[in-house]
Design an enzyme around this catalytic site. Structure first.
Site, PDB file in Angstrom:
ATOM      1  N   ARG A 236       0.845  -1.185   0.000  1.00 16.08           N
ATOM      2  CA  ARG A 236       0.000   0.000   0.000  1.00 16.08           C
ATOM      3  C   ARG A 236       0.883   1.239   0.000  1.00 16.08           C
ATOM      4  NH1 ARG A 236      -3.394  -2.624  -1.781  1.00 16.08           N
ATOM      5  NH2 ARG A 236      -5.560  -2.884  -1.126  1.00 16.08           N
ATOM      6  N   GLU A 265      -4.045   8.380  -4.764  1.00 14.35           N
ATOM      7  CA  GLU A 265      -4.292   7.767  -6.066  1.00 14.35           C
ATOM      8  C   GLU A 265      -5.531   8.376  -6.716  1.00 14.35           C
ATOM      9  OE1 GLU A 265      -4.418   3.539  -5.468  1.00 14.35           O
ATOM     10  OE2 GLU A 265      -2.331   3.444  -4.834  1.00 14.35           O
ATOM     11  N   HIS A 284      -1.636   1.018  -9.910  1.00 12.37           N
ATOM     12  CA  HIS A 284      -2.325   0.162  -8.942  1.00 12.37           C
ATOM     13  C   HIS A 284      -3.162  -0.917  -9.648  1.00 12.37           C
ATOM     14  CE1 HIS A 284      -4.245   0.012  -4.664  1.00 12.37           C
ATOM     15  NE2 HIS A 284      -4.010  -1.198  -5.167  1.00 12.37           N
TER      16      HIS A 284
END
Length: 335
Positions: A236, A265, A284
């Site tokens: 993460r 993000e 991601h």
């Protein structure tokens, strides 16, 4: 009412394998892209299960508004988008995906390492932009590329992703060490965190984000790494302090970084991370593959079905929920 199927709400576009399994047992409603306020209104009408992706923030407000909610199942390995503590207090089970999703993430982590080490993203750009003029200039530019065979890979976090990384890295001829809160029965050598950072040529971050791991890798930790070493994060974003990473890159403390996850993000278009040739970035999607999306949809649905039928879901996150809600009677026995 006896004979009526319990209601399940899904907040994303779920693949057929998951839909078909859920619809055998439940009345399923799909709301891809639903906002938080709209979701609060929907869950307040009553439901048995909420099935989400990482794009749905399951806050305490949503959980408290959800009348009759028994389980939240996420089609992801990570679960920091769910307020697990509040769910547990409310007697709501939280479950995640385990299995092929982690295999895909581990494979992506290796791809990031090789892309970084071989500078393939940069070399592709050189070819596309017409900068390949002669062999001599290319060889001089890439003559110091490292060979991964014989190097030491350090894995921080030995969950499912870390376990799946080990054979892949050993298959490349790498020595593998690891750090986790508890020693694991794996084919790699345990070392304290600081030692992993000091001796590794490549450091992989595979941790979940929580109060203990947030900001774990700061400038002090990065300064412990070997000169020229790489750091790769498929855990993460908040685990690495990005400003400290930028500083370490500017100062040449580390050799490069590869990130699939970020503090914010999507990444800010003005981020300094975008300026480095020795940084590889992916948006991601490490857990994304055709097989992983298919199987993770099924597992996310199966977690709900298993709980409904009186089984403990394989991907349960908060087993301690049962000390709050006591022995539960499966919904299938209540009808």
């Amino acid at each position: 009412m006896r004979g009526e199927k319990p209601r399940v709400v899904v907040t994303y576009k779920m693949m057929r394998e998951g839909r078909e399994l859920l619809e055998k047992y439940f009345s399923v409603e799909y709301y891809p892209g639903i906002s938080s306020e709209e979701l609060i209104r929907e869950v307040s009408k009553g439901l048995y299960a909420l099935v989400v992706s990482i794009n749905t923030n399951v806050s305490s407000r949503i959980l408290e508004a959800a009348r009759g909610l028994r389980i939240v199942s996420t089609q992801s390995a990570g679960y920091d988008h769910i307020d697990v503590r509040r769910a547990t207090e409310l007697g709501i089970v939280v479950a995640r995906v385990v299995g092929l999703l982690q295999e895909t993430v581990a494979e992506h982590a290796v791809a990031l390492m090789l892309t970084l080490a071989r500078r393939t993203a940069l070399s592709d750009r050189i070819v596309r932009e017409g900068l390949w003029k002669d062999t001599r200039s290319i060889w001089s530019r890439f003559k110091n590329l490292p060979l991964m065979w014989g190097k030491t890979a350090g894995i921080i976090g030995m969950g499912e992703i870390g376990r799946r990384l080990i054979p892949k890295l050993k298959g490349l001829g790498m020595n593998v060490i690891y750090y986790s809160r508890r020693r694991k029965n794996v084919n790699a050598r345990y070392m304290p965190l600081d030692e992993v950072l000091r001796v590794s040529d490549v450091v992989f971050i595979t941790l979940p984000l929580n109060e203990e791991t947030k900001g774990l890798i700061d400038y002090e930790k990065l300064s412990m790494m070997k000169r020229g070493a790489y750091i790769i994060n498929v855990g993460r974003g908040g685990i690495i302090v990005e400003n400290d990473l930028v500083r370490a890159l500017k100062e040449g403390i580390i050799g490069g970084a590869a990130l699939d996850v970020f503090e914010n993000e999507p990444i800010n278009e003005k981020s300094d991370l975008l300026k480095f040739d020795n940084v590889v970035l992916s948006p991601h999607y490490a857990g994304t593959s055709k097989e992983a999306l298919r199987d993770s949809a099924y597992i996310a649905a199966k977690n709900v079905v298993d709980f409904y039928l009186g089984k403990i879901p394989l991907g349960i996150v908060n087993k301690e929920v049962f000390k709050y809600c006591g022995h539960y009677i499966p919904m299938s026995e209540q009808q």
